[in-house]
Design an enzyme around this catalytic site. Structure first.
Site, PDB file in Angstrom:
ATOM      1  N   SER A  64       0.796  -1.239   0.000  1.00 27.50           N
ATOM      2  CA  SER A  64       0.000   0.000   0.000  1.00 27.50           C
ATOM      3  C   SER A  64       0.821   1.279   0.000  1.00 27.50           C
ATOM      4  O   SER A  64       0.251   2.364  -0.153  1.00 27.50           O
ATOM      5  CB  SER A  64      -0.954   0.020   1.191  1.00 27.50           C
ATOM      6  OG  SER A  64      -2.059  -0.785   0.888  1.00 27.50           O
ATOM      7  N   LYS A  67       0.161   3.247  -2.937  1.00 26.77           N
ATOM      8  CA  LYS A  67      -1.009   4.145  -3.048  1.00 26.77           C
ATOM      9  C   LYS A  67      -0.562   5.614  -3.075  1.00 26.77           C
ATOM     10  O   LYS A  67      -1.240   6.464  -3.641  1.00 26.77           O
ATOM     11  CB  LYS A  67      -1.977   3.891  -1.893  1.00 26.77           C
ATOM     12  CG  LYS A  67      -2.640   2.509  -1.953  1.00 26.77           C
ATOM     13  CD  LYS A  67      -3.407   2.206  -0.674  1.00 26.77           C
ATOM     14  CE  LYS A  67      -4.030   0.812  -0.709  1.00 26.77           C
ATOM     15  NZ  LYS A  67      -4.638   0.439   0.582  1.00 26.77           N
ATOM     16  N   TYR A 191      -4.252  -2.503  -9.862  1.00 27.50           N
ATOM     17  CA  TYR A 191      -4.011  -2.284  -8.428  1.00 27.50           C
ATOM     18  C   TYR A 191      -3.117  -3.381  -7.836  1.00 27.50           C
ATOM     19  O   TYR A 191      -2.145  -3.088  -7.122  1.00 27.50           O
ATOM     20  CB  TYR A 191      -5.372  -2.212  -7.706  1.00 27.50           C
ATOM     21  CG  TYR A 191      -5.261  -2.223  -6.210  1.00 27.50           C
ATOM     22  CD1 TYR A 191      -4.867  -1.077  -5.512  1.00 27.50           C
ATOM     23  CD2 TYR A 191      -5.523  -3.378  -5.469  1.00 27.50           C
ATOM     24  CE1 TYR A 191      -4.745  -1.093  -4.128  1.00 27.50           C
ATOM     25  CE2 TYR A 191      -5.404  -3.400  -4.097  1.00 27.50           C
ATOM     26  CZ  TYR A 191      -5.011  -2.262  -3.431  1.00 27.50           C
ATOM     27  OH  TYR A 191      -4.882  -2.274  -2.067  1.00 27.50           O
ATOM     28  N   TYR A 239      -4.360   3.623   8.263  1.00 30.57           N
ATOM     29  CA  TYR A 239      -5.705   3.071   8.477  1.00 30.57           C
ATOM     30  C   TYR A 239      -6.201   3.454   9.876  1.00 30.57           C
ATOM     31  O   TYR A 239      -6.004   4.588  10.302  1.00 30.57           O
ATOM     32  CB  TYR A 239      -5.715   1.549   8.251  1.00 30.57           C
ATOM     33  CG  TYR A 239      -5.044   1.173   6.956  1.00 30.57           C
ATOM     34  CD1 TYR A 239      -5.529   1.656   5.746  1.00 30.57           C
ATOM     35  CD2 TYR A 239      -3.910   0.376   6.929  1.00 30.57           C
ATOM     36  CE1 TYR A 239      -4.917   1.331   4.549  1.00 30.57           C
ATOM     37  CE2 TYR A 239      -3.289   0.045   5.733  1.00 30.57           C
ATOM     38  CZ  TYR A 239      -3.794   0.531   4.551  1.00 30.57           C
ATOM     39  OH  TYR A 239      -3.190   0.215   3.379  1.00 30.57           O
ATOM     40  N   VAL A 257       1.202  -3.610   3.788  1.00 34.42           N
ATOM     41  CA  VAL A 257       1.204  -4.909   4.469  1.00 34.42           C
ATOM     42  C   VAL A 257       2.438  -5.753   4.142  1.00 34.42           C
ATOM     43  O   VAL A 257       2.615  -6.823   4.712  1.00 34.42           O
ATOM     44  CB  VAL A 257      -0.082  -5.745   4.222  1.00 34.42           C
ATOM     45  CG1 VAL A 257      -1.295  -5.100   4.849  1.00 34.42           C
ATOM     46  CG2 VAL A 257      -0.277  -6.044   2.758  1.00 34.42           C
TER      47      VAL A 257
HETATM   48  N1  GLU Z   1      -2.375  -5.242  -1.709  1.00 36.91           N
HETATM   49  C1  GLU Z   1      -2.899  -5.116  -0.372  1.00 36.91           C
HETATM   50  C2  GLU Z   1      -4.396  -5.275  -0.388  1.00 36.91           C
HETATM   51  O1  GLU Z   1      -5.021  -4.725  -1.231  1.00 36.91           O
HETATM   52  C3  GLU Z   1      -2.502  -3.788   0.163  1.00 36.91           C
HETATM   53  C4  GLU Z   1      -2.938  -3.544   1.579  1.00 36.91           C
HETATM   54  C5  GLU Z   1      -1.895  -2.814   2.390  1.00 36.91           C
HETATM   55  O2  GLU Z   1      -0.736  -2.838   2.064  1.00 36.91           O
HETATM   56  O3  GLU Z   1      -2.281  -2.207   3.403  1.00 36.91           O
HETATM   57  O4  GLU Z   1      -4.963  -5.967   0.405  1.00 36.91           O
END
Ligand code: GLU
Length: 303
Positions: A64, A67, A191, A239, A257
């Site tokens: 993430s 992002k 994504y 988050y 993650v």
């Molecule tokens: N590729 C992971 C998902 O979409 C990213 C989540 C993350 O890194 O927080 O679940």
């Protein structure tokens, strides 16, 4: 600046001594088997130096943290139009939650929860083939890091495609509110592949220099957009652990993650940390600890 190098070595020693690693993400098979007892930290400072400790040349799955790069690319492409499709408020829910999408009619809280990231990537895709959007993100990341040796691990992307039911559910829910414009498999595929970009902490810290406003960073984003990305990292970057991160570290940051963290000390430094074991929020456990130690040791908290 030898002091900073010493501090990073001390932090790395402490992290290995404490050995409080957490568990790697279990829901992405390729990540589940990564040894959690690993740590790396890199810091780029305003004088153009980079300091590191631990496994700073080892590539890891940025997940993430991507992002941030997708958001920068999308803001560059469509600017403020993005905000008609995604908000700027913390969610107080986990990264893959669908709960708020129903009450808020398919308008995700922010670009860093998965629903908002899917909308952001969908806006970047805008009718093109996924390879073009991915090339744009990868090109941006390479330019920001001044390194061509950054790649997508397609095994990780495929591994997530197999287990990505929640992201698929989010995408289809967004369609029902007309907030996903491309075929869902294309947006999801883009994504999953952006999340599977692999970088070292040295490369990631270098990529963050422009967000920290450091001289010499490739100017791939306006200072106006950089301020806004930092604001979102501060309020939404971890988050439902974002409040805790602000409390303990006091700096804008974005987690993934894969155990990566990008942290920005405005006008002072760009920091990347990696340790693949996660805490209950899905953020790097030892990485968050190291970020708190660095912030305490340097006084870089913005508060
Ligand atoms: N590729 C992971 C998902 O979409 C990213 C989540 C993350 O890194 O927080 O679940």
């Amino acid at each position: 600046m030898h002091d900073l190098q010493d501090m990073l070595l001390r932090i790395s020693d402490q992290i290995y001594r404490e050995a409080d690693w957490g568990q790697p993400a279990q829901y992405i098979p390729e990540l589940a088997s990564v040894d959690p007892a690993q740590f790396a930290i890199s810091v780029c400072t305003a004088d153009g130096q980079t300091y590191s400790a631990g496994l700073a040349e080892k590539s890891f799955s940025i997940q993430s943290v991507s992002k941030v790069f997708a958001l920068i690319a999308t803001l560059g492409r469509i600017g403020d139009q993005l905000w008609s499709r995604v908000g700027r408020e913390p969610s107080g829910t986990s990264f893959d939650s669908i709960v708020l999408l129903e009450s808020e009619k398919g308008h995700p809280r922010n670009p860093f929860v998965n629903a908002g990231a899917l909308v952001t990537t969908d806006a970047l895709l805008s009718g093109r083939e996924p390879k073009f959007a991915l090339a744009e993100i990868l090109g941006l990341v390479r330019a920001m890091s001044e390194s061509d040796d950054i790649h997508i691990n397609s095994d990780v992307a495929k591994s997530e495609e197999v287990t990505g039911s929640r992201n698929r559910a989010l995408a289809h829910y967004l369609i029902s509110y007309d907030n996903l414009l491309n075929p869902p498999e294309l947006t999801l595929g883009t994504y999953f592949h952006q999340c599977a970009i692999e970088m070292t902490t040295i490369q990631l810290a270098k990529a963050g220099r422009i967000l920290a406003g450091l001289d010499g960073a490739p100017r791939v984003i306006s200072s106006h957009h950089a301020r806004r990305v930092n604001a979102l990292m501060m309020t939404c970057g971890h988050y439902d652990g974002s409040g805790d991160f602000a409390f303990e570290v006091g700096l804008p940051g974005k987690s993934g993650v894969g155990g990566g963290l990008l942290i920005i000390a405005p006008n002072v430094a760009s920091v990347a940390i990696w340790s693949p074991g996660l805490n209950d929020y899905g953020n790097s456990k030892a990485g968050t600890r190291a970020a708190a130690l660095l912030s305490q040791g340097t006084g870089w908290s913005i508060f």
